[in-house]
Design an enzyme around this catalytic site. Sequence first.
Site, PDB file in Angstrom:
ATOM      1  N   GLY A   4       0.823  -1.201   0.000  1.00 32.58           N
ATOM      2  CA  GLY A   4       0.000   0.000   0.000  1.00 32.58           C
ATOM      3  C   GLY A   4       0.858   1.251   0.000  1.00 32.58           C
ATOM      4  O   GLY A   4       2.063   1.219   0.259  1.00 32.58           O
ATOM      5  N   CYS A   5       0.220   2.383  -0.290  1.00 30.14           N
ATOM      6  CA  CYS A   5       0.949   3.645  -0.393  1.00 30.14           C
ATOM      7  C   CYS A   5       1.469   4.120   0.974  1.00 30.14           C
ATOM      8  O   CYS A   5       2.658   4.390   1.142  1.00 30.14           O
ATOM      9  CB  CYS A   5       0.083   4.704  -1.053  1.00 30.14           C
ATOM     10  SG  CYS A   5      -1.571   4.889  -0.344  1.00 30.14           S
ATOM     11  N   TYR A   6       0.571   4.210   1.953  1.00 32.01           N
ATOM     12  CA  TYR A   6       1.020   4.601   3.294  1.00 32.01           C
ATOM     13  C   TYR A   6       2.068   3.632   3.855  1.00 32.01           C
ATOM     14  O   TYR A   6       3.094   4.067   4.403  1.00 32.01           O
ATOM     15  CB  TYR A   6      -0.159   4.671   4.257  1.00 32.01           C
ATOM     16  CG  TYR A   6      -1.018   5.916   4.178  1.00 32.01           C
ATOM     17  CD1 TYR A   6      -0.466   7.184   4.315  1.00 32.01           C
ATOM     18  CD2 TYR A   6      -2.396   5.823   4.014  1.00 32.01           C
ATOM     19  CE1 TYR A   6      -1.254   8.332   4.266  1.00 32.01           C
ATOM     20  CE2 TYR A   6      -3.203   6.958   3.970  1.00 32.01           C
ATOM     21  CZ  TYR A   6      -2.628   8.205   4.094  1.00 32.01           C
ATOM     22  OH  TYR A   6      -3.424   9.330   4.049  1.00 32.01           O
ATOM     23  N   THR A  26       4.241   1.823   2.311  1.00 36.88           N
ATOM     24  CA  THR A  26       5.530   1.995   1.640  1.00 36.88           C
ATOM     25  C   THR A  26       6.320   3.130   2.262  1.00 36.88           C
ATOM     26  O   THR A  26       7.494   2.972   2.625  1.00 36.88           O
ATOM     27  CB  THR A  26       5.318   2.254   0.137  1.00 36.88           C
ATOM     28  OG1 THR A  26       4.735   1.094  -0.470  1.00 36.88           O
ATOM     29  CG2 THR A  26       6.633   2.570  -0.561  1.00 36.88           C
TER      30      THR A  26
END
Length: 357
Positions: free
Chosen positions: A160-162, A164
Amino acid sequence: MESEENKVNANKVKVAIVGSTGYGGVELIRFLLGHPQAEIVSVISASSAGVPISEGFPHLSEIVVKDLDGVNPAEIAKKADIVFTATPSGVSSKLVPQLLETDVKVIDLSGDFRIKDGSVYEAWYKHEAPADRFLEQAVYGLCEINGDDVAGTEFISNPGCYPTAALLGLIPALSAGWIDPATIIIDAKSGVSGAGRGTSLTSHYAEMNENFKAYKINKHQHIPEIEQSLTLIAGEPVTITFTTHLVPMTRGIMCTMYAQLKGPYTDEDLTELYRQYYEGRPFVRIREAGKWPATKEVFGSNYCDIGFAVDHRTGRLTIVSVIDNVVKGAAGQAIQNMNLMMGWDETTGLKLSPVYP
């Protein structure tokens, strides 16, 4: 006589993108169009099959594959060697097993295969978990940490973005034993593209312009994903405080993280530790002591930039980590995973400087 272009394309890996009309799917197209070893053979949308992709995205009028295909795993497998599934959670869990049964390689950008405990996934995502064998098969593709596991695998779960941004910022200090894992707090902020392309009050201009708000406090579905990775690194259960915010910008994530130090370390010590940890990993850039990154400095790129500040009064460490949520937090990292999967240089097709200003 066979043209030179056809000869070149014959040697390329054939790629299909499921979910081509979302932000992650469109970014995959943008980067893959410039990838020297990949050829897009199918762009797929369940809701827009048969419609030219340029109808929704006029800037993609030059793409060779003009019309969107429907979701048919058998047909996808006939065309493609690798399939990117940029679908909502709850969709990939049904689709990916069908694709894997056709022997194509899969890189999934949803959250459906990141959590190894199906019961934990169901508690946070409110969907039925995939079968355990697929959860076990999926390699968590945080490239800078799990790159050796990614090489040669058939199925990657893209982070996921957060997670990462948070994990790349925390793992070196945690791995070295320099911070107390029980004290980790993550204050995270994202641009509105993280909410997807669908219209809602979350992304409505009048709601977000000149506004700044927290959401999903203590309930964000990325919490167990972050805790799972930190627990593996720490060798003991790690529970975090994680608060997310929306800011009135299109792209970017900043995670400002706090933890109690376990020694008298300095900014310079942290800089050296992180540079050694990420040596040879081209997409993580460590700031000089006393300098901290901004989201604009990674905009449109696959970089993660990290900086530090030690507070000697409190004995706490502050870590600032920034990424572009649609690139390093989604499509760019997925292509980086493809490169590692195929044994190519991990920067292939991703050597783009951030867009500035």
